[in-house]
Write a protein that holds these residues in place. Sequence first.
Motif, PDB file in Angstrom:
ATOM      1  N   PHE A  37       0.838  -1.203   0.000  1.00  0.00           N
ATOM      2  CA  PHE A  37       0.000   0.000   0.000  1.00  0.00           C
ATOM      3  C   PHE A  37       0.872   1.252   0.000  1.00  0.00           C
ATOM      4  CE2 PHE A  37      -4.514  -1.051   0.310  1.00  0.00           C
ATOM      5  CZ  PHE A  37      -4.435  -2.435   0.442  1.00  0.00           C
ATOM      6  N   LEU A  38       2.040   1.170   0.657  1.00  0.00           N
ATOM      7  CA  LEU A  38       2.962   2.312   0.686  1.00  0.00           C
ATOM      8  C   LEU A  38       3.699   2.441  -0.641  1.00  0.00           C
ATOM      9  CD1 LEU A  38       4.399   1.633   4.255  1.00  0.00           C
ATOM     10  CD2 LEU A  38       2.838   3.492   3.603  1.00  0.00           C
ATOM     11  N   GLU A  39       3.922   1.319  -1.303  1.00  0.00           N
ATOM     12  CA  GLU A  39       4.651   1.332  -2.572  1.00  0.00           C
ATOM     13  C   GLU A  39       3.836   1.902  -3.724  1.00  0.00           C
ATOM     14  OE1 GLU A  39       7.008  -2.271  -3.917  1.00  0.00           O
ATOM     15  OE2 GLU A  39       6.490  -2.865  -1.864  1.00  0.00           O
ATOM     16  N   TYR A  40       2.534   1.616  -3.739  1.00  0.00           N
ATOM     17  CA  TYR A  40       1.734   1.973  -4.914  1.00  0.00           C
ATOM     18  C   TYR A  40       0.764   3.120  -4.706  1.00  0.00           C
ATOM     19  CZ  TYR A  40       3.798  -2.444  -6.115  1.00  0.00           C
ATOM     20  OH  TYR A  40       4.711  -3.443  -6.316  1.00  0.00           O
ATOM     21  N   THR A  41       0.584   3.555  -3.429  1.00  0.00           N
ATOM     22  CA  THR A  41      -0.358   4.646  -3.173  1.00  0.00           C
ATOM     23  C   THR A  41       0.263   5.662  -2.227  1.00  0.00           C
ATOM     24  OG1 THR A  41      -1.397   3.868  -1.112  1.00  0.00           O
ATOM     25  CG2 THR A  41      -2.173   2.876  -3.157  1.00  0.00           C
ATOM     26  N   TYR A  42      -0.358   6.836  -2.175  1.00  0.00           N
ATOM     27  CA  TYR A  42      -0.017   7.816  -1.142  1.00  0.00           C
ATOM     28  C   TYR A  42      -1.023   7.620  -0.026  1.00  0.00           C
ATOM     29  CZ  TYR A  42       2.914  10.077  -4.641  1.00  0.00           C
ATOM     30  OH  TYR A  42       3.873  10.338  -5.581  1.00  0.00           O
ATOM     31  N   THR A  87      -5.125   2.123 -14.481  1.00  0.00           N
ATOM     32  CA  THR A  87      -6.074   3.046 -13.840  1.00  0.00           C
ATOM     33  C   THR A  87      -6.904   3.824 -14.862  1.00  0.00           C
ATOM     34  OG1 THR A  87      -4.461   4.845 -13.779  1.00  0.00           O
ATOM     35  CG2 THR A  87      -4.487   3.339 -11.905  1.00  0.00           C
ATOM     36  N   ALA A  88      -6.781   3.465 -16.128  1.00  0.00           N
ATOM     37  CA  ALA A  88      -7.480   4.160 -17.209  1.00  0.00           C
ATOM     38  C   ALA A  88      -7.175   5.664 -17.161  1.00  0.00           C
ATOM     39  CB  ALA A  88      -8.983   3.901 -17.145  1.00  0.00           C
ATOM     40  N   GLY A  89      -5.923   5.982 -16.828  1.00  0.00           N
ATOM     41  CA  GLY A  89      -5.489   7.371 -16.840  1.00  0.00           C
ATOM     42  C   GLY A  89      -5.869   8.178 -15.610  1.00  0.00           C
ATOM     43  N   LYS A  90      -6.585   7.563 -14.684  1.00  0.00           N
ATOM     44  CA  LYS A  90      -6.979   8.282 -13.471  1.00  0.00           C
ATOM     45  C   LYS A  90      -5.798   8.422 -12.510  1.00  0.00           C
ATOM     46  CE  LYS A  90     -10.850   6.754 -11.546  1.00  0.00           C
ATOM     47  NZ  LYS A  90     -11.894   7.796 -11.493  1.00  0.00           N
ATOM     48  N   ASP A  91      -5.909   9.379 -11.578  1.00  0.00           N
ATOM     49  CA  ASP A  91      -4.817   9.541 -10.607  1.00  0.00           C
ATOM     50  C   ASP A  91      -5.080   8.737  -9.328  1.00  0.00           C
ATOM     51  OD1 ASP A  91      -6.832  11.025  -9.501  1.00  0.00           O
ATOM     52  OD2 ASP A  91      -5.685  12.879  -9.305  1.00  0.00           O
ATOM     53  N   THR A  92      -6.096   7.854  -9.392  1.00  0.00           N
ATOM     54  CA  THR A  92      -6.373   6.975  -8.250  1.00  0.00           C
ATOM     55  C   THR A  92      -6.187   5.527  -8.678  1.00  0.00           C
ATOM     56  OG1 THR A  92      -8.716   6.914  -8.836  1.00  0.00           O
ATOM     57  CG2 THR A  92      -8.037   8.546  -7.169  1.00  0.00           C
ATOM     58  N   ILE A  93      -5.932   4.660  -7.684  1.00  0.00           N
ATOM     59  CA  ILE A  93      -5.763   3.230  -7.963  1.00  0.00           C
ATOM     60  C   ILE A  93      -6.618   2.425  -6.983  1.00  0.00           C
ATOM     61  CG2 ILE A  93      -3.641   3.255  -6.547  1.00  0.00           C
ATOM     62  CD1 ILE A  93      -4.190   0.777  -9.392  1.00  0.00           C
ATOM     63  N   ALA A  94      -7.247   1.376  -7.498  1.00  0.00           N
ATOM     64  CA  ALA A  94      -8.023   0.469  -6.650  1.00  0.00           C
ATOM     65  C   ALA A  94      -7.101  -0.678  -6.227  1.00  0.00           C
ATOM     66  CB  ALA A  94      -9.229  -0.060  -7.422  1.00  0.00           C
ATOM     67  N   LEU A  95      -6.844  -0.791  -4.922  1.00  0.00           N
ATOM     68  CA  LEU A  95      -5.889  -1.790  -4.412  1.00  0.00           C
ATOM     69  C   LEU A  95      -6.589  -2.799  -3.520  1.00  0.00           C
ATOM     70  CD1 LEU A  95      -2.842  -1.493  -5.126  1.00  0.00           C
ATOM     71  CD2 LEU A  95      -2.452  -0.877  -2.744  1.00  0.00           C
ATOM     72  N   ARG A  96      -6.224  -4.060  -3.692  1.00  0.00           N
ATOM     73  CA  ARG A  96      -6.856  -5.111  -2.883  1.00  0.00           C
ATOM     74  C   ARG A  96      -5.859  -6.190  -2.521  1.00  0.00           C
ATOM     75  NH1 ARG A  96     -10.307  -9.648  -2.212  1.00  0.00           N
ATOM     76  NH2 ARG A  96     -10.743 -10.895  -4.078  1.00  0.00           N
ATOM     77  N   LYS A 135      -2.781   7.300  -6.507  1.00  0.00           N
ATOM     78  CA  LYS A 135      -1.761   6.373  -7.009  1.00  0.00           C
ATOM     79  C   LYS A 135      -0.374   7.006  -7.100  1.00  0.00           C
ATOM     80  CE  LYS A 135      -1.401   6.447 -12.091  1.00  0.00           C
ATOM     81  NZ  LYS A 135       0.053   6.250 -12.199  1.00  0.00           N
ATOM     82  N   ARG A 136       0.636   6.163  -6.977  1.00  0.00           N
ATOM     83  CA  ARG A 136       1.994   6.616  -7.222  1.00  0.00           C
ATOM     84  C   ARG A 136       2.334   6.417  -8.687  1.00  0.00           C
ATOM     85  NH1 ARG A 136       5.340   7.779  -2.673  1.00  0.00           N
ATOM     86  NH2 ARG A 136       4.383   7.084  -0.714  1.00  0.00           N
ATOM     87  N   GLU A 137       3.372   7.142  -9.133  1.00  0.00           N
ATOM     88  CA  GLU A 137       3.858   7.172 -10.515  1.00  0.00           C
ATOM     89  C   GLU A 137       4.103   5.773 -11.103  1.00  0.00           C
ATOM     90  OE1 GLU A 137       4.177   9.404 -13.457  1.00  0.00           O
ATOM     91  OE2 GLU A 137       3.400  10.221 -11.558  1.00  0.00           O
TER      92      GLU A 137
END
Length: 343
Positions: free
Chosen positions: A75-80, A112-121, A103-105
């Motif tokens: 979660f720390l690696e892929y998101t803020y 993410t279809a270009g969005k600045d958010t990511i769905a993580l599970r 989301k992180r870079e």
Amino acid sequence: ETKVIEVDPLNIEEEKIKEAAQAIKEDKTVVFPTETVYGLGANGLSENAVRKIFKAKGRPYDNPLILHVANVRSFLEYTYISYTLLEKIERLLPGPITFVLKKREIVPNIVTAGKDTIALRMPAHPVALKLIEYAEVPIAAPSANVSGKPSPTMAEHVLKDMFGKVDYIIVGGKVEFGVESTIIDLTQGKIPIILRPGPIPPEKLKEIFGDIIIPDFAYGKIEPDYIKSPGMKYRHYAPNTPVILVEHDDVDTMVKKVLEEVKNYNNPIVLCLKEHVGYYKDHNINFDTIGSEANYYEFAVKLFEMLRKYDEKIDAMIIEGIEDKGIGIAVMNRLRKASYKIV
Ligand code: TXA
Ligand code: MG
């Protein structure tokens, strides 16, 4: 060609998972079981690999995917994410819930279809966890159905939908929940918003987050005006055989409504609660049970199986609904969206 690998989730042969994990490293596609529904996975850090998912499913590129991870550190690696929020999330991990975060870079835009958010599970299924661990990359995966079909909950569903379209299929028995993960959005202010109801019910989320927003569309009652989950703008799965949903009520009211609907068709099936079987037996009506008043989890795990089983075999499915509580919210959300008529 597709290679099918059979595993026993209670006694996993490591070598089999390692072979599939190696395929993920080589940008190949692998269908795998999770505790909710089967997923169609590929290396979530590789644009080339993720493109194969969209192709196999026939999924539009503007509908983002869930990234599956095997530990909390990811979660720390892929998101803020703040440590306070991570501590709360941790209480639900691993499990049938997805978190939308900034989301992180490093996460490719195709996921993410270009969005600045990511769905993580972080799934709880042992096969899914091992596959991600051995692959040493996060796995992007939508449900492993052809776009427009119900999510697969059994091996025969994935074989039917995905054989010949993916590199590997890991068959690992029946899933535990049968409806897709709960999705909550943690990027809109302080209060989490439920984008898709699932196995983790609002009551549980309230315990952890204090407050939670359940928009009307989470019940499946109205079309979303506020399209947060981009997948929702696509027509949801509706069987070719019309589904008539009877909203939950006292027994007499429900049975009366069902019998009214039965009259409108030549060859309908009633999918009823176990407690109501006696009412249909005597009427010489074609019926099957889909769960019980006493156990909504049973209803959830049979839902997609039943929709697949009877689609195009009869001329109507008349289904008894359950209450909007617990996992019942997720069940009714899927049912209302699949319905042709609600009474
Ligand atoms: O239980 C599950 O969640 C299963 C298993 C395989 O993990 N996966 C699943 O994936 O149901 P899929 O692709 O069928 O549904 C994911 C949903 C879609 O409606 C998509 O639009 C939404 O999640 N989604 C993905 N990324 C998002 C984001 N950044 N913001 C909002 N919604 C997002
Ligand atoms: Mg899906």
